[in-house]
Design a protein around this motif. Structure first.
Motif, PDB file in Angstrom:
ATOM      1  N   ASP A  86       3.875   3.780  -3.082  1.00 18.15           N
ATOM      2  CA  ASP A  86       5.160   3.183  -3.470  1.00 18.15           C
ATOM      3  C   ASP A  86       5.193   1.734  -3.005  1.00 18.15           C
ATOM      4  OD1 ASP A  86       7.643   2.984  -4.588  1.00 18.15           O
ATOM      5  OD2 ASP A  86       8.610   4.439  -3.266  1.00 18.15           O
ATOM      6  N   PHE A  87       6.141   0.965  -3.541  1.00 15.79           N
ATOM      7  CA  PHE A  87       6.231  -0.450  -3.196  1.00 15.79           C
ATOM      8  C   PHE A  87       7.665  -0.837  -2.888  1.00 15.79           C
ATOM      9  CE2 PHE A  87       7.353  -0.461  -7.648  1.00 15.79           C
ATOM     10  CZ  PHE A  87       8.246  -1.505  -7.802  1.00 15.79           C
ATOM     11  N   THR A  88       7.809  -1.922  -2.117  1.00 13.02           N
ATOM     12  CA  THR A  88       9.104  -2.504  -1.782  1.00 13.02           C
ATOM     13  C   THR A  88       9.014  -4.006  -2.003  1.00 13.02           C
ATOM     14  OG1 THR A  88       9.554  -0.818  -0.104  1.00 13.02           O
ATOM     15  CG2 THR A  88      10.821  -2.861   0.030  1.00 13.02           C
ATOM     16  N   VAL A  89       9.862  -4.556  -2.868  1.00 12.18           N
ATOM     17  CA  VAL A  89       9.904  -5.996  -3.086  1.00 12.18           C
ATOM     18  C   VAL A  89      10.657  -6.643  -1.931  1.00 12.18           C
ATOM     19  CG1 VAL A  89      10.749  -7.843  -4.590  1.00 12.18           C
ATOM     20  CG2 VAL A  89       9.767  -5.771  -5.592  1.00 12.18           C
ATOM     21  N   THR A  90      10.068  -7.672  -1.327  1.00 16.65           N
ATOM     22  CA  THR A  90      10.678  -8.331  -0.169  1.00 16.65           C
ATOM     23  C   THR A  90      11.174  -9.749  -0.466  1.00 16.65           C
ATOM     24  OG1 THR A  90       8.497  -9.110   0.563  1.00 16.65           O
ATOM     25  CG2 THR A  90       9.271  -6.990   1.435  1.00 16.65           C
ATOM     26  N   PHE A  92      11.744 -12.490  -4.132  1.00 18.19           N
ATOM     27  CA  PHE A  92      11.504 -12.769  -5.542  1.00 18.19           C
ATOM     28  C   PHE A  92      12.384 -13.933  -5.973  1.00 18.19           C
ATOM     29  CE2 PHE A  92      10.952 -10.631  -9.969  1.00 18.19           C
ATOM     30  CZ  PHE A  92      10.059 -11.631 -10.317  1.00 18.19           C
ATOM     31  N   SER A  93      12.027 -15.135  -5.526  1.00 18.71           N
ATOM     32  CA  SER A  93      12.750 -16.350  -5.895  1.00 18.71           C
ATOM     33  C   SER A  93      11.905 -17.544  -5.505  1.00 18.71           C
ATOM     34  CB  SER A  93      14.125 -16.411  -5.198  1.00 18.71           C
ATOM     35  OG  SER A  93      13.965 -16.473  -3.792  1.00 18.71           O
ATOM     36  N   ASP A  94      12.352 -18.740  -5.864  1.00 20.73           N
ATOM     37  CA  ASP A  94      11.653 -19.984  -5.518  1.00 20.73           C
ATOM     38  C   ASP A  94      10.225 -19.999  -6.059  1.00 20.73           C
ATOM     39  OD1 ASP A  94      13.921 -20.727  -3.866  1.00 20.73           O
ATOM     40  OD2 ASP A  94      13.126 -19.342  -2.366  1.00 20.73           O
ATOM     41  N   GLY A  95       9.975 -19.278  -7.149  1.00 26.20           N
ATOM     42  CA  GLY A  95       8.636 -19.234  -7.709  1.00 26.20           C
ATOM     43  C   GLY A  95       7.669 -18.374  -6.929  1.00 26.20           C
ATOM     44  N   LEU A  96       8.171 -17.574  -6.007  1.00 26.24           N
ATOM     45  CA  LEU A  96       7.325 -16.709  -5.196  1.00 26.24           C
ATOM     46  C   LEU A  96       7.764 -15.257  -5.326  1.00 26.24           C
ATOM     47  CD1 LEU A  96       7.112 -18.952  -2.013  1.00 26.24           C
ATOM     48  CD2 LEU A  96       5.231 -18.446  -3.574  1.00 26.24           C
ATOM     49  N   PHE A  97       6.797 -14.371  -5.379  1.00 24.94           N
ATOM     50  CA  PHE A  97       7.027 -12.930  -5.517  1.00 24.94           C
ATOM     51  C   PHE A  97       6.217 -12.231  -4.432  1.00 24.94           C
ATOM     52  CE2 PHE A  97       5.467  -8.963  -7.847  1.00 24.94           C
ATOM     53  CZ  PHE A  97       6.596  -8.219  -7.545  1.00 24.94           C
ATOM     54  N   SER A  98       6.894 -11.424  -3.618  1.00 23.87           N
ATOM     55  CA  SER A  98       6.205 -10.768  -2.518  1.00 23.87           C
ATOM     56  C   SER A  98       6.670  -9.320  -2.397  1.00 23.87           C
ATOM     57  CB  SER A  98       6.445 -11.514  -1.205  1.00 23.87           C
ATOM     58  OG  SER A  98       5.693 -10.940  -0.150  1.00 23.87           O
ATOM     59  N   LEU A  99       5.775  -8.490  -1.900  1.00 26.72           N
ATOM     60  CA  LEU A  99       6.084  -7.067  -1.734  1.00 26.72           C
ATOM     61  C   LEU A  99       5.100  -6.466  -0.744  1.00 26.72           C
ATOM     62  CD1 LEU A  99       3.607  -5.493  -3.380  1.00 26.72           C
ATOM     63  CD2 LEU A  99       4.931  -6.195  -5.347  1.00 26.72           C
ATOM     64  N   TYR A 100       5.418  -5.240  -0.322  1.00 28.52           N
ATOM     65  CA  TYR A 100       4.396  -4.450   0.376  1.00 28.52           C
ATOM     66  C   TYR A 100       4.290  -3.094  -0.297  1.00 28.52           C
ATOM     67  CZ  TYR A 100       8.274  -2.393   3.144  1.00 28.52           C
ATOM     68  OH  TYR A 100       9.434  -1.776   3.535  1.00 28.52           O
ATOM     69  N   ILE A 101       3.109  -2.532  -0.218  1.00 27.88           N
ATOM     70  CA  ILE A 101       2.813  -1.229  -0.802  1.00 27.88           C
ATOM     71  C   ILE A 101       2.450  -0.275   0.319  1.00 27.88           C
ATOM     72  CG2 ILE A 101       1.146   0.045  -2.217  1.00 27.88           C
ATOM     73  CD1 ILE A 101       1.015  -2.361  -4.055  1.00 27.88           C
ATOM     74  N   ASP A 102       3.082   0.892   0.326  1.00 27.53           N
ATOM     75  CA  ASP A 102       2.781   1.931   1.304  1.00 27.53           C
ATOM     76  C   ASP A 102       2.063   3.093   0.633  1.00 27.53           C
ATOM     77  OD1 ASP A 102       3.805   0.703   3.569  1.00 27.53           O
ATOM     78  OD2 ASP A 102       5.804   1.545   3.313  1.00 27.53           O
ATOM     79  N   VAL A 103       0.993   3.539   1.262  1.00 32.11           N
ATOM     80  CA  VAL A 103       0.244   4.708   0.808  1.00 32.11           C
ATOM     81  C   VAL A 103       0.317   5.747   1.917  1.00 32.11           C
ATOM     82  CG1 VAL A 103      -2.017   5.590   0.145  1.00 32.11           C
ATOM     83  CG2 VAL A 103      -1.308   3.305  -0.593  1.00 32.11           C
ATOM     84  N   VAL A 104       0.772   6.953   1.570  1.00 27.89           N
ATOM     85  CA  VAL A 104       0.891   8.052   2.534  1.00 27.89           C
ATOM     86  C   VAL A 104       0.095   9.232   1.999  1.00 27.89           C
ATOM     87  CG1 VAL A 104       2.455   9.587   3.770  1.00 27.89           C
ATOM     88  CG2 VAL A 104       3.192   7.265   3.201  1.00 27.89           C
ATOM     89  N   GLU A 105      -0.836   9.726   2.791  1.00 23.64           N
ATOM     90  CA  GLU A 105      -1.708  10.811   2.361  1.00 23.64           C
ATOM     91  C   GLU A 105      -1.671  11.930   3.393  1.00 23.64           C
ATOM     92  OE1 GLU A 105      -5.468   8.859   1.936  1.00 23.64           O
ATOM     93  OE2 GLU A 105      -4.861   7.789   0.107  1.00 23.64           O
ATOM     94  N   GLU A 106      -1.318  13.119   2.942  1.00 23.48           N
ATOM     95  CA  GLU A 106      -1.265  14.304   3.804  1.00 23.48           C
ATOM     96  C   GLU A 106      -2.354  15.262   3.333  1.00 23.48           C
ATOM     97  OE1 GLU A 106       0.970  14.779   6.272  1.00 23.48           O
ATOM     98  OE2 GLU A 106       2.453  13.195   5.896  1.00 23.48           O
ATOM     99  N   THR A 107      -3.372  15.451   4.183  1.00 23.15           N
ATOM    100  CA  THR A 107      -4.485  16.324   3.831  1.00 23.15           C
ATOM    101  C   THR A 107      -4.701  17.329   4.964  1.00 23.15           C
ATOM    102  OG1 THR A 107      -6.144  14.881   4.855  1.00 23.15           O
ATOM    103  CG2 THR A 107      -5.527  14.399   2.569  1.00 23.15           C
ATOM    104  N   ALA A 108      -5.901  17.931   4.981  1.00 24.94           N
ATOM    105  CA  ALA A 108      -6.199  18.883   6.052  1.00 24.94           C
ATOM    106  C   ALA A 108      -6.396  18.173   7.381  1.00 24.94           C
ATOM    107  CB  ALA A 108      -7.445  19.683   5.690  1.00 24.94           C
ATOM    108  N   SER A 109      -6.700  16.897   7.351  1.00 21.84           N
ATOM    109  CA  SER A 109      -6.855  16.120   8.584  1.00 21.84           C
ATOM    110  C   SER A 109      -5.538  15.432   8.920  1.00 21.84           C
ATOM    111  CB  SER A 109      -7.985  15.103   8.430  1.00 21.84           C
ATOM    112  OG  SER A 109      -7.737  14.265   7.327  1.00 21.84           O
TER     113      SER A 109
END
Length: 228
Positions: A86-90, A92-109
């Motif tokens: 998923d992503f979160t936009v932090t 978006f103005s002044d000609g600049l676009f920024s965000l962070y992306i989070d990856v969450v993985e639940e496995t056997a480990s």
């Protein structure tokens, strides 16, 4: 006659959800959401292709080798695996676009959590580095480390956060200018989980707004953003 250009805008996010089963048992649930921009320039199309490709690498990994691992690990007492992007936009103005992306993985480990930060100049569609947002100076890393250490020290003294005992060394060892995004206040940097603090602290995050002039697009932006 002067022509007006439409500023870049977010389009509907890309979405994906898939439930993989073995008989009636759920093996794996994978869900993703990634950013899309209205394609008003070649540069913006380039940004969209970047995130489409990032998602596609993530999807192929989970529909391929990791799905096979989930099948091999399946058993009566084994909980289903899950994967989310998923992503979160932090900014978006002044000609600049920024965000962070989070990856969450639940496995056997142990659960795996990853964060990526990106900053783009629009509509050119070129990545912006942290250094390009900071005041021009040859030894730029020193003030950044000082700002981070000052914030950690304040948090430790106030008892609001827990950091590893040797955090003064670790914040330098594990720092990367690629782990950054932009907010309305200025640049923000973050650390992976369990590098400078226990997992309960999540991704330790630090503002560099005090080091920077007001946000404006840099003259040049050349370094590629991070990848999974």
């Amino acid at each position: 006659m002067k022509t007006t250009t439409t500023p870049p805008a977010l389009a509907e996010a890309g979405t994906y959800r898939q439930v993989f089963r073995q008989g009636e048992a759920v093996l794996l649930t994978a869900a993703a959401r990634w950013p899309r921009l209205e394609e008003t320039s070649p540069g913006i199309r380039r940004v969209n292709r970047y995130y489409d490709a990032l998602f596609d690498r993530w999807r192929r990994r989970w529909e391929g080798p990791l799905l096979e691992q989930a099948k091999a690990a399946a058993g009566p007492e084994s909980p289903p695996w899950s994967a989310q992007l998923d992503f979160t936009v932090t900014h978006f103005s002044d000609g600049l676009f920024s965000l962070y992306i989070d990856v969450v993985e639940e496995t056997a480990s142990r659960p795996r959590r990853i964060r990526l930060g990106d900053i783009w100049s629009l509509p050119a569609g070129v990545p912006v580095t942290l250094r390009e947002l900071l005041p021009r100076r040859r030894w730029w890393r020193g003030p950044v480390m000082e700002a981070i250490r000052a914030q950690v020290g304040q948090r430790v003294q106030a008892g609001e956060s827990i950091y590893y005992e040797d955090w003064p060394r670790l914040v330098s060892t594990h720092f990367s200018p690629r782990r950054a995004y932009l907010t309305e206040q200025g640049p923000t940097v973050f650390y992976p989980q369990e590098t400078i603090a226990p997992s309960l602290e999540g991704f330790p995050t630090f503002s560099l707004a005090a080091l920077c002039p007001p946000v404006s697009p840099p003259e040049e932006a050349t370094e590629a953003p991070g990848t999974l």
